[in-house]
Design an enzyme around this catalytic site. Structure first.
Site, mmCIF file in Angstrom:
data_model
loop_
_atom_site.group_PDB
_atom_site.id
_atom_site.type_symbol
_atom_site.label_atom_id
_atom_site.label_comp_id
_atom_site.label_asym_id
_atom_site.label_seq_id
_atom_site.Cartn_x
_atom_site.Cartn_y
_atom_site.Cartn_z
ATOM 1 N N ALA A 1 3.312 2.187 -1.942
ATOM 2 C CA ALA A 1 4.648 2.054 -2.500
ATOM 3 C C ALA A 1 5.428 2.145 -0.940
ATOM 4 O O ALA A 1 6.664 2.934 -1.313
ATOM 5 C CB ALA A 1 4.991 2.919 -3.501
ATOM 6 N N ASP B 1 -8.040 -2.744 -7.870
ATOM 7 C CA ASP B 1 -6.563 -2.693 -7.172
ATOM 8 C C ASP B 1 -6.787 -1.861 -5.941
ATOM 9 O O ASP B 1 -6.192 -2.072 -4.903
ATOM 10 C CB ASP B 1 -5.815 -1.960 -8.360
ATOM 11 C CG ASP B 1 -4.251 -2.224 -7.886
ATOM 12 O OD1 ASP B 1 -3.749 -3.345 -7.592
ATOM 13 O OD2 ASP B 1 -3.819 -1.173 -7.466
ATOM 14 N N LYS C 1 -6.039 -2.885 -1.744
ATOM 15 C CA LYS C 1 -5.262 -2.029 -0.821
ATOM 16 C C LYS C 1 -5.770 -1.655 0.357
ATOM 17 O O LYS C 1 -5.809 -1.870 1.688
ATOM 18 C CB LYS C 1 -4.630 -0.823 -1.343
ATOM 19 C CG LYS C 1 -3.626 -1.101 -2.477
ATOM 20 C CD LYS C 1 -3.292 0.243 -2.927
ATOM 21 C CE LYS C 1 -2.368 0.087 -4.369
ATOM 22 N NZ LYS C 1 -1.940 1.304 -5.081
ATOM 23 N N VAL D 1 0.767 -1.231 -0.169
ATOM 24 C CA VAL D 1 0.041 -0.152 0.061
ATOM 25 C C VAL D 1 0.925 1.479 -0.052
ATOM 26 O O VAL D 1 1.854 1.187 0.760
ATOM 27 C CB VAL D 1 -0.843 0.062 1.366
ATOM 28 C CG1 VAL D 1 -1.710 1.056 1.456
ATOM 29 C CG2 VAL D 1 -1.849 -1.077 1.202
#
Ligand code: ASP
Ligand code: MG
Length: 819
Positions: free
Chosen positions: A609, A676, A680, A607
């Site tokens: 990055a 997506d 997350k 989550v």
């Protein structure tokens, strides 16, 4: 005066002997009187034993073997500087004598330890005769000295005991009368009546020490084939290194325990006279070597070496009634002693319910019988049980003061535990300076390496990384590590080795670490085809300590293997969300497996990055804060799209730009469908401690209903402007409410959704800009003002840093502090 000793491997061939001659010439250039002890040429003592046994068996082939031995000696001798005829003659004289002796053995069909010792003596007599000749020929004034003249022993053939009073007298008398270099036969001695004896296999070291002590030598040098006493066996431990100095006690402890650099009895005479023993390498004469010295009281010693006995068994004698049976331990040990069984380690639980002894597997059956016999009655009455546990190894950590140094045992056990290695028995070894452990043999190499890096590389720990998928993220990570690694190498802290890499085509492994400056070429040139299962089994097989598996592959194809990998005590880190966003059961299993195996499963980059959202939540949970609500924007592309959609631009244009700038997926629908993002969100909710399934999250698809059935990506892109009116309307409505559109995830403690919302300027996300990610976390503690975490949350480089942070987290967990 110095005493030097060269062992079998230093005199294995004419080349080796020439190297020894040049070492001796160097010594000779500085001093003209010293003693050099030699053992038989490499393999000769073993050969003599074989020949003698053949002869005693009545097997005539002993003659062929003897001839081979003759040729070997003549071949070596004539390649050395010498008078070949004269030397061949002396070799033949000795070997003829030996042949006669063997004829006798062959006729009598009897080989007594006494005649064996006599037969052994030829090995050292031959080697020394040859070397003496060759040294003389090279201009060194020297004499051949048969140690049987000087070293007196009793008549315990095979391993006779030295009479030091008699020997010391003979030795000093002899050396007082000579002024030249003496070439001395190692290993052999004689009894009072002049009968040949030996000091035990490997005994030429001892010869050197007996001479050195008697002569008060300034130093005893043992020349062998390694750079001294090593911290561990270099064939088993990659980073083993030689020690500069150890004490006599440490050296004997280490040599008793498998590090066979020096014959254990050697230490005593030197130690009594405080004579330094220096271990040097004939193959690398310039290496510093190890010096064995007296302990200096003010120097605090620490762990010095790890050695192992690869193959041991344990016999456990147990029974609830055992404490009530009198003299059990005495009976165990006398039963074993009667059969002369060597006990390597003893442990007894304080309850007295079980006593375990470790021993060599070859003696296990005998020992089991002895115990069954001794406790026949008790076994019959079910009061005592005996059990044999096989396929074990024993490890000893050796060092002065170790037992007084708090924390060492802890460090030893912790480093094994964190590598998933179960310790079957622990004991203080045969002396105060030894901690011994018994483990399953399949873990030996891993255990040795793990201990070695925990105990000896205080400032240089090693992590072994295995990476699948060096794509955009993976190669950023490798670059990052490469750059860091350079600093790291300088200051000797944690070293990151890439022990294996695989892309979709090829894979490569290297326990010393793949060279990171050109890993791409190395991988391309590898001839191993890439195969996930193969990669995993190879990784397990390498069994390296402190291993971490990194999944940077784009697809979720590797996720099903995580459990298996964790189960093999290998930590896992990945930016891939698949494993964490599948069924809750699978989510739990991964965590349970990691906990059971004492390893970590880390996924900071799942989550944002690596933006510390997951870590903030898990920290809050750990500190027993209760999370009540989460709101978040967790998609860089959708954040970008709606942050820009606040002026007159059309949404289709913004989407096209986002795609061009690389913010969005190649097919923007993969972002627009919200799936997506929802994954997350699911991961955050689970991290907050809620049992949630993927279908529990309501996802609003940003693609308008009538466009959802377009299958082809091209067709969708061509009709993308059809979205404009719909979104223009939504924006207008939002503006009427003085709000803005924001595609966000929200969770209220029960329900969760990912949807397009209208937020006003009181909302913490109102001013969100660019492609930033943001999360607002509400909890018991952050009740009115949420904890807000905001920052860049996308891109290969940031994701790579997130993974790197995970690696360091795992490193800390393993007790290897970084930096
Ligand atoms: N030659 C003898 C042996 O092989 C003694 C020695 O090498 O130290 O055991
Ligand atoms: Mg030897």
């Amino acid at each position: 005066m110095k005493v030097l000793k060269f062992g079998g491997s230093s005199v294995g061939s004419s080349e080796r002997i020439k190297a020894v001659l040049s070492i001796l010439k160097q010594v000779y250039s500085k001093e003209k009187k010293f003693a050099v002890v030699f053992s038989a040429f490499q393999g000769v003592t073993d050969k003599l034993e074989i020949i003698a046994k053949l002869a005693a068996d009545g097997n005539k082939s002993y003659l062929e073997e003897l001839n081979e031995l003759r040729e070997k000696h003549i071949d070596i001798a004539t390649k050395l500087p010498c008078d070949p005829e004269k030397l061949t003659e002396s070799i033949n004289v000795l070997l003829n004598e030996l042949e006669n002796l063997l004829k006798g053995v062959n006729l009598l069909k009897e080989l007594t330890p006494r005649s064996m010792d006599y037969i052994y003596s030829f090995g050292e007599r031959l080697s020394c005769a040859i070397i003496t000749e060759s040294l003389k020929h090279s201009g060194i004034e020297c004499g051949f000295l048969d140690a049987r003249k000087l070293i007196r022993t009793n008549d315990k053939f095979g391993k006779a005991e030295v009479d030091f009073t008699a020997s010391n007298k003979l030795i000093t008398e002899f050396f007082n009368k000579t002024d030249i270099v003496q070439i001395v036969t190692g290993f052999i001695a004689s009894s009072e009546n002049g009968i040949s004896t030996t000091l035990g296999r490997g005994g030429s070291d001892y010869t050197a020490s007996i001479l050195g002590a008697a002569l008060n030598a300034e130093e005893i040098q043992i020349w062998t084939d390694v750079d001294g006493i090593m911290t561990a066996d270099p064939r088993k431990v990659v980073d083993a290194h030689s020690l500069k100095a150890v004490t006599y006690e440490e050296a004997s402890e280490m040599s008793y325990f498998g590090a066979k650099v020096i014959y254990p009895p050697t230490m005593k005479p030197a130690m009594d006279k405080k004579i330094k023993i220096r271990i040097k390498n004939t193959f690398n004469p310039n290496a510093r070597g190890t010096v064995i010295v007296e302990r200096e009281p003010e120097v605090k010693f620490n762990a010095k070496g790890i050695s192992s006995i690869d193959d041991v068994s344990i016999i456990r004698v147990s029974g609830n009634a055992m404490p009530g049976i009198e003299g059990v331990s005495a009976r165990i040990f006398s039963a074993l002693a009667r059969d002369r069984i060597k006990i390597l380690l003893i442990t007894q639980g304080s309850s007295g319910i079980s006593i375990s002894v470790a021993l060599f597997p070859g003696e296990a059956a005998k020992a089991m019988n002895a115990l069954r016999e001794e406790f026949k009655l008790e076994i019959y009455e079910n009061r005592i049980e005996t059990e044999l546990i096989e396929n074990l190894s024993m490890i000893a950590v050796v060092g002065e003061d170790m037992l007084d140094t708090p924390g060492i045992t802890g460090r030893v056990l912790q480093s094994l535990g964190r590598n998933g290695i179960n310790v079957i028995a622990v004991a203080q070894g045969s002396s105060q300076l030894n901690i011994s452990l018994v483990i399953s043999r399949s873990y030996l190499s891993k255990a040795l390496n793990a201990l070695h890096s925990a105990l000896f590389l205080d400032r240089r720990k090693i992590l072994n990384l295995f990476l699948i998928g060096p794509g955009l993220v993976g190669s950023s990570l490798l670059e990052y590590i490469n750059a860091r690694y350079k600093d790291v190498k300088k200051d000797y802290s944690t070293r990151l080795k890439i022990a294996g890499i695989a892309n979709s085509k090829k894979m490569v492994f290297d326990k010393n670490g793949v060279e990171l400056n050109n890993w791409k070429d190395i991988l391309d040139n590898s001839d191993t085809k890439s195969e996930v299962e193969q990669f995993i089994s190879k990784m397990k097989e390498m069994n390296l300590p402190n291993s971490i598996f990194i999944d940077c592959s784009g697809r979720g194809a590797i996720a099903p293997y995580y459990r298996d990998i964790l189960d093999a005590s290998i930590s896992v880190t990945t930016p891939n969300k698949v494993a964490n966003s599948g069924s809750y059961q699978n989510y739990l299993t991964l965590r349970e497996t990691a906990a059971r195996r004492n390893v970590r499963f880390e996924y900071s980059a799942n989550v944002g990055a690596g933006l510390p959202i997951i870590s903030a939540i898990s920290e809050m949970v750990r500190n027993s804060d209760k999370i009540t609500r989460i709101e978040a924007v967790l998609s860089g592309s959708l954040s970008y799209i709606f942050n820009r959609f606040r002026n007159e631009e059309k949404i289709s244009q913004i989407i096209l730009d986002a795609r061009k700038a690389g913010f969005s997926e190649p097919d923007p629908r993969d972002d627009l469908n919200g799936l997506d993002f929802a994954r997350k969100m699911l991961i955050l909710i689970r991290e907050a401690g809620f049992e949630f399934e993927p279908e529990d999250i309501k996802v609003e698809n940003l693609i308008p209903q009538d466009m959802q059935n377009i299958t082809n990506a091209e067709d969708f892109m061509n009709s993308i402007s059809d979205m404009d009116d719909h979104y223009k309307n939504l924006k207008k409505k939002a503006e009427e409410k003085k709000g803005r559109l924001c595609y966000m995830g929200s969770f209220d403690g029960k329900k969760a959704a990912v949807s397009l919302e209208c937020i006003d300027n009181t909302h913490p996300f109102f001013s969100l800009d660019g492609s930033g990610n943001i999360a607002a976390i509400y909890s018991d503690r952050y009740h009115d003002n949420p904890l807000v975490i905001q920052g860049d949350g996308a891109g290969a480089r940031l994701t790579a840093t997130g993974i790197f942070a995970d690696i360091l987290k795992i490193s800390n967990y393993l007790g290897l502090t970084y930096g």
